[in-house]
Design a protein around this motif. Structure first.
Motif, PDB file in Angstrom:
ATOM      1  N   PRO A 147     -16.596  34.496  48.448  1.00 32.54           N
ATOM      2  CA  PRO A 147     -15.551  34.734  49.461  1.00 32.54           C
ATOM      3  C   PRO A 147     -14.282  35.302  48.837  1.00 32.54           C
ATOM      4  N   ASP A 148     -13.530  36.072  49.613  1.00 32.86           N
ATOM      5  CA  ASP A 148     -12.351  36.776  49.101  1.00 32.86           C
ATOM      6  C   ASP A 148     -11.352  35.846  48.416  1.00 32.86           C
ATOM      7  N   GLU A 149     -11.032  34.736  49.074  1.00 33.80           N
ATOM      8  CA  GLU A 149     -10.009  33.843  48.525  1.00 33.80           C
ATOM      9  C   GLU A 149     -10.405  33.329  47.150  1.00 33.80           C
ATOM     10  N   ARG A 150     -11.661  32.915  47.034  1.00 33.40           N
ATOM     11  CA  ARG A 150     -12.133  32.391  45.755  1.00 33.40           C
ATOM     12  C   ARG A 150     -12.223  33.516  44.713  1.00 33.40           C
ATOM     13  N   TYR A 151     -12.734  34.668  45.133  1.00 37.18           N
ATOM     14  CA  TYR A 151     -12.861  35.792  44.198  1.00 37.18           C
ATOM     15  C   TYR A 151     -11.488  36.202  43.676  1.00 37.18           C
ATOM     16  N   ASN A 152     -10.516  36.353  44.582  1.00 41.37           N
ATOM     17  CA  ASN A 152      -9.184  36.797  44.173  1.00 41.37           C
ATOM     18  C   ASN A 152      -8.552  35.831  43.174  1.00 41.37           C
ATOM     19  N   ALA A 153      -8.757  34.534  43.407  1.00 44.68           N
ATOM     20  CA  ALA A 153      -8.178  33.547  42.496  1.00 44.68           C
ATOM     21  C   ALA A 153      -8.835  33.625  41.120  1.00 44.68           C
ATOM     22  N   GLN A 154     -10.179  33.717  41.102  1.00 43.45           N
ATOM     23  CA  GLN A 154     -10.884  33.763  39.825  1.00 43.45           C
ATOM     24  C   GLN A 154     -10.642  35.080  39.095  1.00 43.45           C
ATOM     25  N   ARG A 155     -10.632  36.169  39.858  1.00 40.64           N
ATOM     26  CA  ARG A 155     -10.384  37.468  39.249  1.00 40.64           C
ATOM     27  C   ARG A 155      -8.968  37.539  38.680  1.00 40.64           C
ATOM     28  N   THR A 156      -8.017  36.946  39.364  1.00 35.37           N
ATOM     29  CA  THR A 156      -6.636  36.923  38.874  1.00 35.37           C
ATOM     30  C   THR A 156      -6.545  36.213  37.537  1.00 35.37           C
ATOM     31  N   ARG A 157      -7.246  35.089  37.408  1.00 36.27           N
ATOM     32  CA  ARG A 157      -7.221  34.358  36.142  1.00 36.27           C
ATOM     33  C   ARG A 157      -7.797  35.198  35.007  1.00 36.27           C
ATOM     34  N   VAL A 158      -8.899  35.890  35.304  1.00 32.19           N
ATOM     35  CA  VAL A 158      -9.538  36.734  34.291  1.00 32.19           C
ATOM     36  C   VAL A 158      -8.612  37.873  33.876  1.00 32.19           C
ATOM     37  N   LEU A 159      -8.026  38.544  34.868  1.00 35.56           N
ATOM     38  CA  LEU A 159      -7.165  39.682  34.574  1.00 35.56           C
ATOM     39  C   LEU A 159      -5.914  39.258  33.808  1.00 35.56           C
ATOM     40  N   GLU A 160      -5.345  38.116  34.176  1.00 36.96           N
ATOM     41  CA  GLU A 160      -4.151  37.631  33.467  1.00 36.96           C
ATOM     42  C   GLU A 160      -4.489  37.294  32.017  1.00 36.96           C
ATOM     43  N   HIS A 161      -5.672  36.727  31.818  1.00 34.82           N
ATOM     44  CA  HIS A 161      -6.119  36.416  30.454  1.00 34.82           C
ATOM     45  C   HIS A 161      -6.268  37.702  29.638  1.00 34.82           C
ATOM     46  N   LEU A 162      -6.916  38.709  30.227  1.00 30.52           N
ATOM     47  CA  LEU A 162      -7.123  39.976  29.525  1.00 30.52           C
ATOM     48  C   LEU A 162      -5.800  40.687  29.260  1.00 30.52           C
ATOM     49  N   ARG A 163      -4.893  40.662  30.253  1.00 33.36           N
ATOM     50  CA  ARG A 163      -3.600  41.317  30.064  1.00 33.36           C
ATOM     51  C   ARG A 163      -2.785  40.600  28.990  1.00 33.36           C
ATOM     52  N   GLY A 164      -2.870  39.281  28.967  1.00 31.63           N
ATOM     53  CA  GLY A 164      -2.165  38.529  27.938  1.00 31.63           C
ATOM     54  C   GLY A 164      -2.641  38.918  26.536  1.00 31.63           C
ATOM     55  N   LYS A 165      -3.967  39.108  26.396  1.00 36.65           N
ATOM     56  CA  LYS A 165      -4.505  39.535  25.105  1.00 36.65           C
ATOM     57  C   LYS A 165      -4.034  40.952  24.771  1.00 36.65           C
ATOM     58  N   ALA A 166      -3.968  41.799  25.798  1.00 38.54           N
ATOM     59  CA  ALA A 166      -3.512  43.177  25.569  1.00 38.54           C
ATOM     60  C   ALA A 166      -2.057  43.190  25.114  1.00 38.54           C
ATOM     61  N   TYR A 167      -1.216  42.392  25.771  1.00 41.58           N
ATOM     62  CA  TYR A 167       0.186  42.300  25.353  1.00 41.58           C
ATOM     63  C   TYR A 167       0.301  41.770  23.929  1.00 41.58           C
ATOM     64  N   GLY A 168      -0.589  40.854  23.578  1.00 44.81           N
ATOM     65  CA  GLY A 168      -0.550  40.263  22.239  1.00 44.81           C
ATOM     66  C   GLY A 168      -1.238  41.096  21.183  1.00 44.81           C
ATOM     67  N   GLY A 169      -1.820  42.214  21.588  1.00 45.88           N
ATOM     68  CA  GLY A 169      -2.476  43.100  20.625  1.00 45.88           C
ATOM     69  C   GLY A 169      -3.838  42.633  20.181  1.00 45.88           C
ATOM     70  N   THR A 170      -4.472  41.738  20.957  1.00 48.48           N
ATOM     71  CA  THR A 170      -5.775  41.201  20.535  1.00 48.48           C
ATOM     72  C   THR A 170      -6.910  41.545  21.508  1.00 48.48           C
ATOM     73  N   LEU A 171      -6.610  42.318  22.554  1.00 48.59           N
ATOM     74  CA  LEU A 171      -7.681  42.680  23.485  1.00 48.59           C
ATOM     75  C   LEU A 171      -8.730  43.517  22.780  1.00 48.59           C
ATOM     76  N   TYR A 172      -8.254  44.453  21.963  1.00 47.48           N
ATOM     77  CA  TYR A 172      -9.151  45.284  21.157  1.00 47.48           C
ATOM     78  C   TYR A 172      -8.852  44.985  19.685  1.00 47.48           C
ATOM     79  N   ALA A 173      -9.735  44.227  19.055  1.00 46.32           N
ATOM     80  CA  ALA A 173      -9.503  43.876  17.655  1.00 46.32           C
ATOM     81  C   ALA A 173      -9.860  45.024  16.726  1.00 46.32           C
ATOM     82  N   ASP A 174     -10.728  45.912  17.172  1.00 44.42           N
ATOM     83  CA  ASP A 174     -11.060  47.077  16.358  1.00 44.42           C
ATOM     84  C   ASP A 174      -9.952  48.125  16.498  1.00 44.42           C
ATOM     85  N   PRO A 175      -9.438  48.660  15.411  1.00 41.36           N
ATOM     86  CA  PRO A 175      -8.287  49.583  15.467  1.00 41.36           C
ATOM     87  C   PRO A 175      -8.538  50.829  16.316  1.00 41.36           C
ATOM     88  N   TRP A 176      -9.734  51.374  16.274  1.00 41.28           N
ATOM     89  CA  TRP A 176     -10.017  52.595  17.038  1.00 41.28           C
ATOM     90  C   TRP A 176      -9.806  52.362  18.524  1.00 41.28           C
TER      91      TRP A 176
END
Length: 373
Positions: A323-352
């Protein structure tokens, strides 16, 4: 008009060709596509394969008054007359096209006594679309997303399957066709419910590996390990809540059962890399190529907006049962986690991959988060 013909090599058929066929349908009861089989050319697809692609493309649009005739060692205009076709239809995109087609028209009528030609001008957005144009797109990262805009669905699928087949044979040879068919078929990446983890994902990832290898010059052994792992990393993809093992673990076991790598040590290395993509057990995996494979898998986050939106829609479709409500909440958590790693420079550990995709990924993730509210 009862019949009208359209001719070409159609390797592959494009949306420009489809537009001309559509115009032909608007002025005739029946359209016959005359498919040239020219021994001097080396098409990607055989005449029979091209015939099937044309028919499937027309069927997809519910065009039931189109048939395809393969022309072998004869003039198309003459064959057309034999089928009761008095006129062929051709698309004219430029003045150069007109000069060329006018010469062919004169030859058809005055020299071989064949069908005459009607000329139509395609809309501006199809003016540059040709088979040669589509072929020239193949290869670089994202080529499949671009190609998809210019060819009908059956032609696109045939084209990427052909490309994947070359990649497969370069890695595994020609003795494992059954596994290629299995992975690209309905029970794996070619499945109808695979809206993102599908053939597009497979093509994109393998193109990413090509680009990474070309720019970083790794040992061939290492590059091949990453390729093999990527072929199998999403081979199994289900949503069973009570599954005994994760999708990644099931995919690793499928790889080991395939027997494609006779060296047990190398086979185990590939399985290790596949397990590295599992968010539950991947963090504990140790392998020199781990960060490369993770970079390939997450490279989609750093693509241009159009490709990223296609990815986001695909993920939502794969979780259409949520359902939309559940998906949006779970997807938000995933995206925030990924964005946090990107801000911290760890989303892509390989330099290329970090250099190519870190900043675009932040932009894309931020935009999707805003859309989720």
């Amino acid at each position: 008009m009862k019949k009208i013909g359209f001719s070409g090599t159609l390797d592959p058929i494009t949306n420009g060709h489809m537009w001309v066929i559509g115009e032909a349908r608007s002025i005739a009861d029946e359209v016959i596509v005359f498919l040239s089989q020219n021994s001097t050319k080396q098409p990607r697809f055989s005449a029979e394969e091209r015939r099937a692609i044309v028919l499937e493309s027309c069927a997809e649009r519910q065009w039931d008054n189109v048939q395809v005739v393969i022309v072998k060692s004869d003039y198309t205009a003459r064959v057309a007359r034999k089928h009761g076709v008095e006129y062929l239809i051709r698309g004219i995109r430029t003045t150069a096209d007109f000069d060329y087609e006018n010469l062919i028209q004169q030859t058809n009528v005055e020299v071989i006594g064949g069908a005459k030609t009607l000329f139509v001008m395609p809309p501006r957005d199809l003016g540059s679309v040709s088979s040669s144009f589509v072929k020239a797109l193949e290869g670089p990262v994202g080529w499949n997303w671009t190609t998809k805009k210019f060819v009908p669905g059956p032609a696109y699928r045939a084209w990427i399957i052909s490309w994947l087949h070359k990649e497969w044979q370069a890695l595994f040879g020609s003795a494992a066709e059954d596994w290629f068919n299995r992975l690209t078929g309905a029970d794996a990446y070619g499945g109808a419910t695979r809206h993102y983890h599908n053939l597009d994902h497979l093509v994109h990832g393998l193109a990413e590996i090509r680009a990474w290898a070309a720019n970083t010059q790794p040992a061939q052994r290492d590059a091949d390990l990453v390729r093999a792992a990527f072929w199998f990393h999403d081979a199994h993809y289900g949503h069973e809540a009570d599954a005994a093992v994760s999708n990644e673990e099931a995919s690793a076991r499928l790889w080991l059962a395939s027997g494609l790598e006779p060296d047990a040590g190398r086979a185990d290395e590939v399985a290790t890399l596949i397990r590295a993509t599992d968010h539950l057990q991947g963090g504990h995996v140790v392998h020199a190529m781990k960060e490369v494979l993770l970079g390939v898998d997450l490279a989609i986050l750093g693509q241009d907006e159009e490709v990223y939106e296609h990815y986001a829609r695909g993920i939502r479709a794969e979780y259409g049962h949520v359902p939309d409500e559940r998906y949006n909440a779970q997807r938000t958590r995933v995206l925030e986690h990924l964005r946090g790693k990107a801000y911290g420079g760890t989303l892509y550990a390989d330099p290329w991959f970090a250099e190519q995709y870190s900043e675009p990924a932040i932009v894309n993730l931020t935009r999707e988060l805003a859309a989720l509210g």
